[in-house]
Scaffold this active site. Sequence first.
Site, PDB file in Angstrom:
ATOM      1  N   GLU A 228      45.302  82.035  74.329  1.00 21.78           N
ATOM      2  CA  GLU A 228      44.767  81.644  73.029  1.00 21.78           C
ATOM      3  C   GLU A 228      43.557  80.729  73.210  1.00 21.78           C
ATOM      4  O   GLU A 228      43.532  79.909  74.127  1.00 21.78           O
ATOM      5  CB  GLU A 228      45.855  80.921  72.216  1.00 21.78           C
ATOM      6  N   GLU A 339      45.824  79.397  61.502  1.00 21.29           N
ATOM      7  CA  GLU A 339      47.236  79.011  61.496  1.00 21.29           C
ATOM      8  C   GLU A 339      47.348  77.556  61.067  1.00 21.29           C
ATOM      9  O   GLU A 339      46.523  76.727  61.451  1.00 21.29           O
ATOM     10  CB  GLU A 339      47.848  79.185  62.884  1.00 21.29           C
TER      11      GLU A 339
END
Length: 424
Positions: A228, A339
Amino acid sequence: MDNVKMKMFCLSLLFMVLLFCDTDAAEVKQGMSLSSQKFEIQKHLNRLNKPAVKSIKSPDGDTIDCVHISHQPAFDHPLLKNHTVQMMPNYHPEGLFRDGKMSTAAKNKNDGSKSINQLWHLNGKCPEGTIPIRRTKKDDILRASNMRSYGKKTNFSTIPKPESGRPGGVGNQNGHQHAIAYVEGDKYYGAKATINVWEPKIQQPNEFSLSQIWLLAGSFDSDLNSIEAGWQVSPDLYGDNNARLFTYWTSDAYQATGCYNLLCSGFIQINNEIAMGATISPLSSYHGSQYDISILVWKDPKEGNWWMQFGNDYVLGYWPGFLFSYLTDSASMIEWGGEVVNSESDGLHTTTQMGSGHFPDEGFGKSSYFRNIQVVDESNNLRAPQDLGTYTEDNNCYDVQLGKNNDWGNYFYYGGPGRNANCP
């Protein structure tokens, strides 16, 4: 009568002595416990903060240590003790790296967005042969739920699962909410995007807001492999509300492996100009200038390592292929988007913002975006993703809208304010 008084006096004296001894023992025990804690914290700090060739004080209060490339935290890993650093990838998407076929964007942008840098650059740079590492402070560790969890995701269910439900009204995934675009079902050897950078407001210190690329393989439950990279605002991790560049990796669904940035062994950095976890500056503003970062992650087909590039000029380093199980081959899903953590601390949905804090339909200069979304195929070429889907748990809180044009390629606007009249 005198005898009775004397006995009473002796008993009282004995009681006072015993009480004093018990209190003193408790204080000694507490003192030993505090001393032990301080010792353990200092030992942990010594492991994280390697000896610096040079240190640079950043305007935001960070200290950036310039650490010799061979002394970085990656080499604490037992399998990297005798590792020879790969100073350049063999291949870059679009061709051999040594041929100079770098992935580039238009240098003179006419789309209203601008490139950005890191705040610590204002006060110096790290010499060749070193890498910049954000120094970990005692307060950073004390903010964590426990010392060993510092730098790790403590809530494992943080990956959006598009197959688990349709966008809208499916609730939180263990306190996390997303607004993403994704592709799945093929073999992917990398991903790229240009990501608009903001400084979203965070309601609670234990919440965060981020925008990133996920490269995923394996099952979501126990053996998920994930790489990520993006930007995040995380008061718990950094102690402030600054937007910062970050990376993360795991090979077991966040259970034991992996961490943010360079807070454990794993990622090997080769670049002396960009610091993981450092503040990004300047930032986008509503109705104002827009700033973005470009991130590319790809697999070197010769060595099997996963490389990361920041912008057009900075090849930062790599995750050795042996760290992973499924990602030793390829990724099976790529996700791009935002997110947030929704802790519902007051029984209501959080007001923590995603992206700019504005919904996608407001468009450029108001809503946050990802543009030039691409994947790396098995021929090591960057190409537009096929069958791009979208997902959000509740589009009344955070939403995502796809688009496509000649300037931006595949893009999307995303984000939202969190709690509002339609998201109580």
